[in-house]
Design a protein around this motif. Sequence first.
Motif, PDB file in Angstrom:
ATOM      1  N   GLU A   1      26.299  35.936  45.520  1.00  0.00           N
ATOM      2  CA  GLU A   1      25.351  36.992  44.917  1.00  0.00           C
ATOM      3  C   GLU A   1      25.055  38.045  45.546  1.00  0.00           C
ATOM      4  O   GLU A   1      23.893  38.348  46.001  1.00  0.00           O
ATOM      5  CB  GLU A   1      23.959  36.259  44.378  1.00  0.00           C
ATOM      6  CG  GLU A   1      24.163  35.335  43.491  1.00  0.00           C
ATOM      7  CD  GLU A   1      22.667  34.342  43.081  1.00  0.00           C
ATOM      8  OE1 GLU A   1      21.929  35.085  43.093  1.00  0.00           O
ATOM      9  OE2 GLU A   1      23.000  33.154  43.015  1.00  0.00           O
ATOM     10  N   ASP A   2      26.121  38.791  46.023  1.00  0.00           N
ATOM     11  CA  ASP A   2      25.942  40.272  46.942  1.00  0.00           C
ATOM     12  C   ASP A   2      25.935  41.288  46.258  1.00  0.00           C
ATOM     13  O   ASP A   2      25.521  42.404  46.763  1.00  0.00           O
ATOM     14  CB  ASP A   2      27.089  40.224  47.930  1.00  0.00           C
ATOM     15  CG  ASP A   2      28.440  40.179  47.230  1.00  0.00           C
ATOM     16  OD1 ASP A   2      28.506  40.408  46.046  1.00  0.00           O
ATOM     17  OD2 ASP A   2      29.484  40.047  47.858  1.00  0.00           O
ATOM     18  N   GLY A   3      25.770  41.352  44.855  1.00  0.00           N
ATOM     19  CA  GLY A   3      25.894  42.374  44.082  1.00  0.00           C
ATOM     20  C   GLY A   3      27.144  43.361  44.032  1.00  0.00           C
ATOM     21  O   GLY A   3      27.020  44.520  43.503  1.00  0.00           O
ATOM     22  N   GLU A   4      28.080  42.993  44.659  1.00  0.00           N
ATOM     23  CA  GLU A   4      29.405  43.849  44.789  1.00  0.00           C
ATOM     24  C   GLU A   4      30.319  43.256  43.781  1.00  0.00           C
ATOM     25  O   GLU A   4      30.715  42.054  43.827  1.00  0.00           O
ATOM     26  CB  GLU A   4      29.674  43.917  46.125  1.00  0.00           C
ATOM     27  CG  GLU A   4      28.847  44.810  47.209  1.00  0.00           C
ATOM     28  CD  GLU A   4      29.600  44.928  48.535  1.00  0.00           C
ATOM     29  OE1 GLU A   4      30.814  44.627  48.393  1.00  0.00           O
ATOM     30  OE2 GLU A   4      28.657  45.618  49.683  1.00  0.00           O
ATOM     31  N   ALA A   5      31.021  44.065  43.357  1.00  0.00           N
ATOM     32  CA  ALA A   5      32.140  43.670  42.400  1.00  0.00           C
ATOM     33  C   ALA A   5      33.367  43.668  43.180  1.00  0.00           C
ATOM     34  O   ALA A   5      34.257  44.543  42.693  1.00  0.00           O
ATOM     35  CB  ALA A   5      32.059  44.573  41.089  1.00  0.00           C
ATOM     36  N   GLY A   6      33.468  42.623  43.831  1.00  0.00           N
ATOM     37  CA  GLY A   6      34.755  42.444  44.801  1.00  0.00           C
ATOM     38  C   GLY A   6      35.851  41.763  43.740  1.00  0.00           C
ATOM     39  O   GLY A   6      35.666  41.794  42.604  1.00  0.00           O
ATOM     40  N   ALA A   7      37.116  41.521  44.496  1.00  0.00           N
ATOM     41  CA  ALA A   7      38.125  41.056  43.854  1.00  0.00           C
ATOM     42  C   ALA A   7      37.751  39.735  43.070  1.00  0.00           C
ATOM     43  O   ALA A   7      38.187  39.765  41.781  1.00  0.00           O
ATOM     44  CB  ALA A   7      39.304  40.783  44.660  1.00  0.00           C
ATOM     45  N   GLY A   8      36.944  39.021  43.586  1.00  0.00           N
ATOM     46  CA  GLY A   8      36.778  37.426  42.893  1.00  0.00           C
ATOM     47  C   GLY A   8      35.892  37.498  41.672  1.00  0.00           C
ATOM     48  O   GLY A   8      35.928  37.170  40.423  1.00  0.00           O
ATOM     49  N   THR A   9      34.925  38.659  41.809  1.00  0.00           N
ATOM     50  CA  THR A   9      33.647  38.905  40.875  1.00  0.00           C
ATOM     51  C   THR A   9      34.407  39.681  39.480  1.00  0.00           C
ATOM     52  O   THR A   9      34.278  39.317  38.453  1.00  0.00           O
ATOM     53  CB  THR A   9      32.599  39.789  41.329  1.00  0.00           C
ATOM     54  OG1 THR A   9      31.948  39.168  42.256  1.00  0.00           O
ATOM     55  CG2 THR A   9      31.625  40.183  40.253  1.00  0.00           C
ATOM     56  N   LEU A  10      35.209  40.548  40.251  1.00  0.00           N
ATOM     57  CA  LEU A  10      35.975  41.210  38.985  1.00  0.00           C
ATOM     58  C   LEU A  10      36.821  40.446  38.051  1.00  0.00           C
ATOM     59  O   LEU A  10      37.105  40.455  36.903  1.00  0.00           O
ATOM     60  CB  LEU A  10      36.834  42.603  39.487  1.00  0.00           C
ATOM     61  CG  LEU A  10      35.800  43.463  39.985  1.00  0.00           C
ATOM     62  CD1 LEU A  10      36.595  44.854  40.366  1.00  0.00           C
ATOM     63  CD2 LEU A  10      35.175  44.244  38.563  1.00  0.00           C
ATOM     64  N   THR A  11      37.603  39.474  38.834  1.00  0.00           N
ATOM     65  CA  THR A  11      38.484  38.713  38.247  1.00  0.00           C
ATOM     66  C   THR A  11      37.789  37.724  37.299  1.00  0.00           C
ATOM     67  O   THR A  11      38.151  37.701  35.823  1.00  0.00           O
ATOM     68  CB  THR A  11      39.047  37.558  39.112  1.00  0.00           C
ATOM     69  OG1 THR A  11      39.899  38.293  40.101  1.00  0.00           O
ATOM     70  CG2 THR A  11      40.011  36.528  38.303  1.00  0.00           C
ATOM     71  N   GLU A  12      36.250  37.497  37.616  1.00  0.00           N
ATOM     72  CA  GLU A  12      35.670  36.692  36.442  1.00  0.00           C
ATOM     73  C   GLU A  12      35.300  37.501  35.488  1.00  0.00           C
ATOM     74  O   GLU A  12      35.032  37.155  34.444  1.00  0.00           O
ATOM     75  CB  GLU A  12      34.534  35.894  37.192  1.00  0.00           C
ATOM     76  CG  GLU A  12      34.868  34.903  38.286  1.00  0.00           C
ATOM     77  CD  GLU A  12      35.819  33.797  37.503  1.00  0.00           C
ATOM     78  OE1 GLU A  12      35.503  33.389  36.468  1.00  0.00           O
ATOM     79  OE2 GLU A  12      36.892  33.386  38.076  1.00  0.00           O
ATOM     80  N   ILE A  13      34.747  38.768  35.618  1.00  0.00           N
ATOM     81  CA  ILE A  13      34.163  39.602  34.787  1.00  0.00           C
ATOM     82  C   ILE A  13      35.312  40.024  33.660  1.00  0.00           C
ATOM     83  O   ILE A  13      35.032  40.233  32.636  1.00  0.00           O
ATOM     84  CB  ILE A  13      33.681  41.050  35.415  1.00  0.00           C
ATOM     85  CG1 ILE A  13      32.160  40.796  36.013  1.00  0.00           C
ATOM     86  CG2 ILE A  13      33.558  41.964  34.471  1.00  0.00           C
ATOM     87  CD1 ILE A  13      31.885  41.843  37.001  1.00  0.00           C
TER      88      ILE A  13
END
Length: 535
Positions: free
Chosen positions: A255-267
Motif C-alpha cells: 500500500e504505497d500509493g504508487e501505480a507501479g507495474a504490479g499495481t497497474l497490472t491488477e488495475i
Amino acid sequence: MPTIHHIFFRAFALLAIVLSFAATPQTATAQTTAFRQAVAEGAARDDVLAEFYRGREFEGIWTGTTGRDRARRNALLAAFAGAGDHGLPAAEYDPNALMARLQAASTPAEKGAMEVEMSRLFLSYARDVQTGILTPRSVVSEIRREVPLRSRLGYLQGFLASTPASYLATLPPNSPEYARLLREKMSLERLLAQGGWGPAVSSGSLAVGASGVAVVALRDRLVAMGYMERSATQIYDATIQEAVQRFQQTHGLAEDGEAGAGTLTEINVPAASRLQQIIVAMERERWMNRPRGERHVWVNLVDFSAAIMDNDRVTFQTRSVIGATGSNRQTPEFSDVMEYMVINPSWYVPRSIVVNEYLPALQSNRNAVSHIEITDSNGRAINRSNVNFSQFNSRTFPYSMRQPPSRGNALGLVKFIFPNQYNIYLHDTPAKSLFGREVRAFSHGCIRLNDPFDFAYALLAAQEDDPEGVFQSHLDTGRETRVNLDEPVPVHLVYRTAFTHTTGQLNFRRDVYDRDSRIWDALANEGVAVRAIGG
C-alpha cells in the motif's frame, strides 16, 4: 447401453404396470399404462430415479394437471430461470426450452419421457447449486477437499415433502459469504452491461506528480471501480494516491500509493475476468456447503493470511507464508480439526527433503547440515563420521533426520497440529523477513505464521485464564511440550482469489498456483459463461 439390471427392471416395471391396471376402464388404462411405461423405461437408466418412481408405482410429480403438479413445475421453472445468477450453466436449465418441450409432449408416452427428464434436471440442478458443478480433485489434484454431496434420492423425497418453491430456495449455500459473492456478481454483471471499467491504463508505472492521458485513464478507471469520487484532475494528486492505496489494500498489494507495474497490472484486469473469479469463488463456496464451526481457523492461501473466525467475524489475523509454486511444494486445500499445539517442537525432516536435499549435501560433505541430527530406526542419534553416505541413494538411505528444539529450529518455537495425511500444519519460523514480501510462497507446503505466539494465546484464551502465562511457562522450559485444545478447532485451508470481508468489501488476489484459471476453464467447459445484465 442398457445393463442386464436395467433390462430386467424394465421388464419387471412393465409387467407391474400391466397387472396393476388390468381392471380399470380400457381407455384410461391404455393412457395410464403408456405414461407409466415411458416413466419406467426412462427411469431404468438411473438407479435413483428407478427406485424413486418404483416406490410411486411410476406416478408422475411434474407433468400432471393437479395443483400440486403445477406448483412443482412452476417452482422448478422459476429456479431454472435464476440458474445463471448462481453461475450455473444457464443453457442447461433454460426454462423456456423446457416449457416448449413440455408443451410439445402430446402423447402419454411423450409426457412420461418428459416426466423423467424433469426429475433428471431437478437432480442435476439441486446438486449443482448446492455442492458444485465440478469434482474438485479431478480439475486440480492439490484440492483434497471432501465435497458434502447429498443423497439424490433424498433430494426427491425432501422436495415432495416440502413446499416446492421454499425447498428450492434452501438449496444454495446459506453462508454469509455466498450471499455477499452473489450480490457482488450481479452488481458486476450490471456494470459489465454498461461497458465495464473503461479503457485500460497504458503506462508502465505512474507516481504522484505525473500527468497526461495515462493519469486521466487511471483516474477514470478508479472512479468506475468505486475507489474515488468523480474528479476532473489530470494530475496524479493526493486524491488519486489515496484511491490507489485503497485499491492496493483490497488486492493484497503493497500500500504505497504508487501505480507501479504490479499495481497497474491488477488495475487493468478486465471486469469480465474479475467476474470469472467471483463465479469460481461461488463454486468453491458450494464445495464447502457445510457448517464450518462457530469458531474456526481460516487460512486463505492466496491472501497469505491465517485468521481465527468467531461467528463469521475475524477475531485474530496474522500474515502467513505458504508452499512455493513448484509442483511438489504447493500447499493443498482441505479441512481438518486442530487438536493441539507443540511448544519447543522438534522438526522431523520430511523424507522428501532428507533424500532430495540433505542426502546430496552429506554425500559432498559429511558435516553438512550439522544442526540436524541423523537418527536410526529406533530414533537414536548416529555418528555421521561412521557412515559412508555415498553408498546410498534416495531409495536405500536408511536414516531419518531431526532438528532438536531451539530458536533456530525450522519450525520456530511452536507448531499447531491438525493431524492429516499430508503432514501439513501451521508453525512459527525463524525466517521472519519473508513476511514483508508481497507474495509469500516459499515453504515446503506447511503454513508459517508471522505472529505464532499471539495465535497461540488466542486459541488458549478459550480454556485458560492466563493464556500468555501458560504458554510462556512451557516455552521457558526449553522442552518439547504438547498442549491439547480442550475444544478442538476446525481448520480450513482455502484458496480464494475473490472474497469479501464481513463489511461487504470485495477483494481480489492473484492466482498464485494457477488453480482458479483451471477451475474456470472446467466450468466454461460445462457451459458456465460470463454475462452482462441490464437494469
